[in-house]
Design a protein around this motif. Structure first.
Motif, PDB file in Angstrom:
ATOM      1  N   SER A  10       0.844  -1.185   0.000  1.00 24.35           N
ATOM      2  CA  SER A  10       0.000   0.000   0.000  1.00 24.35           C
ATOM      3  C   SER A  10       0.886   1.244   0.000  1.00 24.35           C
ATOM      4  O   SER A  10       1.799   1.363   0.814  1.00 24.35           O
ATOM      5  CB  SER A  10      -0.900  -0.002   1.238  1.00 24.35           C
ATOM      6  OG  SER A  10      -1.709  -1.155   1.271  1.00 24.35           O
ATOM      7  N   TYR A  99       2.580   8.137   3.320  1.00 24.49           N
ATOM      8  CA  TYR A  99       1.391   8.088   4.170  1.00 24.49           C
ATOM      9  C   TYR A  99       1.278   9.319   5.059  1.00 24.49           C
ATOM     10  O   TYR A  99       0.173   9.804   5.350  1.00 24.49           O
ATOM     11  CB  TYR A  99       1.387   6.808   5.015  1.00 24.49           C
ATOM     12  CG  TYR A  99       0.609   5.690   4.372  1.00 24.49           C
ATOM     13  CD1 TYR A  99      -0.776   5.619   4.485  1.00 24.49           C
ATOM     14  CD2 TYR A  99       1.241   4.728   3.600  1.00 24.49           C
ATOM     15  CE1 TYR A  99      -1.503   4.621   3.870  1.00 24.49           C
ATOM     16  CE2 TYR A  99       0.532   3.727   2.969  1.00 24.49           C
ATOM     17  CZ  TYR A  99      -0.846   3.681   3.107  1.00 24.49           C
ATOM     18  OH  TYR A  99      -1.567   2.701   2.489  1.00 24.49           O
ATOM     19  N   HIS A 106      -2.757   3.458   7.562  1.00 29.79           N
ATOM     20  CA  HIS A 106      -2.364   2.289   6.779  1.00 29.79           C
ATOM     21  C   HIS A 106      -3.393   1.186   6.998  1.00 29.79           C
ATOM     22  O   HIS A 106      -3.891   1.002   8.115  1.00 29.79           O
ATOM     23  CB  HIS A 106      -0.975   1.810   7.214  1.00 29.79           C
ATOM     24  CG  HIS A 106      -0.384   0.774   6.335  1.00 29.79           C
ATOM     25  ND1 HIS A 106      -0.715  -0.560   6.446  1.00 29.79           N
ATOM     26  CD2 HIS A 106       0.525   0.865   5.330  1.00 29.79           C
ATOM     27  CE1 HIS A 106      -0.040  -1.248   5.538  1.00 29.79           C
ATOM     28  NE2 HIS A 106       0.720  -0.406   4.849  1.00 29.79           N
ATOM     29  N   ILE A 119       3.153  -1.290   8.197  1.00 30.89           N
ATOM     30  CA  ILE A 119       3.895  -1.572   6.972  1.00 30.89           C
ATOM     31  C   ILE A 119       4.598  -2.917   7.070  1.00 30.89           C
ATOM     32  O   ILE A 119       4.571  -3.729   6.126  1.00 30.89           O
ATOM     33  CB  ILE A 119       4.909  -0.447   6.687  1.00 30.89           C
ATOM     34  CG1 ILE A 119       4.171   0.841   6.317  1.00 30.89           C
ATOM     35  CG2 ILE A 119       5.882  -0.849   5.571  1.00 30.89           C
ATOM     36  CD1 ILE A 119       5.069   2.054   6.191  1.00 30.89           C
TER      37      ILE A 119
END
Length: 293
Positions: A10, A99, A106, A119
Motif C-alpha cells: 500500500s 502516508y 495504513h 507496513i
C-alpha cells in the motif's frame, strides 16, 4: 486476452500503475476482490465491445486476498488467458513519508500501533505473493514519468501505444485563449488578409488566403523554425511519457492566418510523425474540411 494483475505494498503506486496501463489501452478495474476476478474477466471477454487487454488492481484489503489470488491466477491460465502479475514495492521510509503526506491510516495499522508496524505486517503478509510475481518494481526513487517508462518496457516494449498524439488547433483570440493548449503561438504579427476585400470572406483553407499569408518571408521563416522546434521536442515529450501535445495557433479571429499556418504545419509534421491531427476551435464548419485535406 492479456490480463495484468497489479498488487503490492500500500502506497507503492498501484493506482498510478493502473492509470498508466489504462492510458496504454487496458480496460481497468481497481480494488477488485480476487474471488471475483475470474467472473470479471469472463464477463469482459464475452462483452459486445472487444477487450483484448485487462488490468486489475488488488491490495491487502481485498476479501480473501492471500488465500485466493494464487488459485485465481492458475484458473485464469487454465482458461486460456495470458496472465501477468506485477508487484510494486517501496522502502519503509518512502512508504512512511507518502502516508504522512496523505494523512491516511495504513490498512494494516491496528489501533494503537505505529505506521511502521502496519507496513511491516503488510510486507510479511505479502511475502509469498511478491516471490511468485512475474515482475517486481521498486518505486522508491521513481518519478511518475520514470514509472511510466518502466511500465512500457514491460507491457509495451514496441512502444506503439506510447506514441505522442499531436493536435494542432487554430483559434481566434477575440473568442478567448485556447484553454487546453500545451504550446501556444500568436501569429498576429503576420499581415492580416482580413483587410483585403477579396480575401476577407474566405478562410485559411482557401488557396488565395494561403498564398497571401505565405507570400511574406516572416511567415516562411516562422514556420520553418516552428517545425524544427516541434521535431526536436517530440522524442523528449515521448520520453517523459506525454500522451497528447496540443499546439495552439492563434490570430485575431481564428479565420485566416491561424488556419493557414495550422494547415501547413499539419502537412509538414505528417511527414515526420504519424499521429498528427488538425482542427479549428472557433468554426465547426471548417473541421471536416480540415481533416479531409
Amino acid at each position: 486476452m492479456k490480463v495484468v494483475i497489479i498488487t503490492g505494498m500500500s502506497g507503492a503506486g498501484k493506482s498510478s500503475a493502473l492509470n498508466i496501463l489504462e492510458d496504454m489501452g487496458y480496460y481497468s478495474m481497481d480494488n477488485l476482490p480476487p474471488i471475483l476476478i475470474m467472473s470479471f474477466v469472463e464477463l469482459t471477454s464475452r462483452s459486445d465491445v472487444v477487450v483484448d487487454r485487462l488490468a486489475v488492481g488488488l491490495d491487502i484489503r481485498g476479501m480473501g486476498f492471500l488465500s485466493t489470488l494464487s488459485k485465481t491466477v492458475s484458473d485464469l491460465k487454465l482458461a486460456g488467458f495470458e496472465v501477468t502479475v506485477l508487484f510494486l514495492d517501496a522502502s519503509d521510509s518512502v512508504l512512511v513519508k507518502r502516508y504522512k503526506e496523505l494523512r491516511r491510516p495504513h490498512p494494516m495499522q491496528e489501533k494503537g500501533a505505529s505506521l511502521v508496524e502496519g507496513i511491516h505486517s503488510e510486507r510479511e503478509a505479502l511475502a509469498e505473493i511478491r516471490k511468485d510475481a512475474n515482475y517486481f518494481l521498486d518505486t522508491s526513487s521513481l518519478k511518475l514519468a520514470q514509472l511510466r517508462e518502466r511500465m512500457r518496457e514491460i507491457f509495451d516494449p514496441e512502444g506503439s501505444d506510447g506514441k505522442l498524439v499531436i493536435s494542432i488547433v487554430s483559434f481566434g483570440y477575440k473568442h478567448g485563449i485556447l484553454l487546453d493548449g500545451d504550446i501556444i503561438f500568436d501569429v498576429r504579427f503576420i499581415p492580416n488578409p482580413f483587410y483585403n476585400e477579396r480575401l476577407k470572406p474566405l478562410t485559411g483553407l482557401d488557396e488565395p488566403v494561403r498564398e497571401y499569408v505565405f507570400s511574406y518571408e516572416v511567415t516562411q521563416i516562422f514556420l520553418e523554425k516552428l517545425v524544427d522546434l516541434v521535431r526536436y521536442t517530440i522524442p523528449f515529450y515521448e520520453k517523459e511519457g506525454k500522451q497528447n501535445l496540443v499546439i495552439g495557433i492563434g490570430c485575431t479571429g481564428g479565420k485566416h492566418r491561424s488556419v493557414a499556418i495550422a494547415q501547413e504545419l499539419y502537412h509538414r509534421l505528417k511527414d515526420i510523425h504519424d499521429l498528427v491531427f488538425v482542427s479549428n476551435r472557433d468554426d465547426r464548419m471548417w473541421n471536416n474540411e480540415y481533416n479531409k485535406s
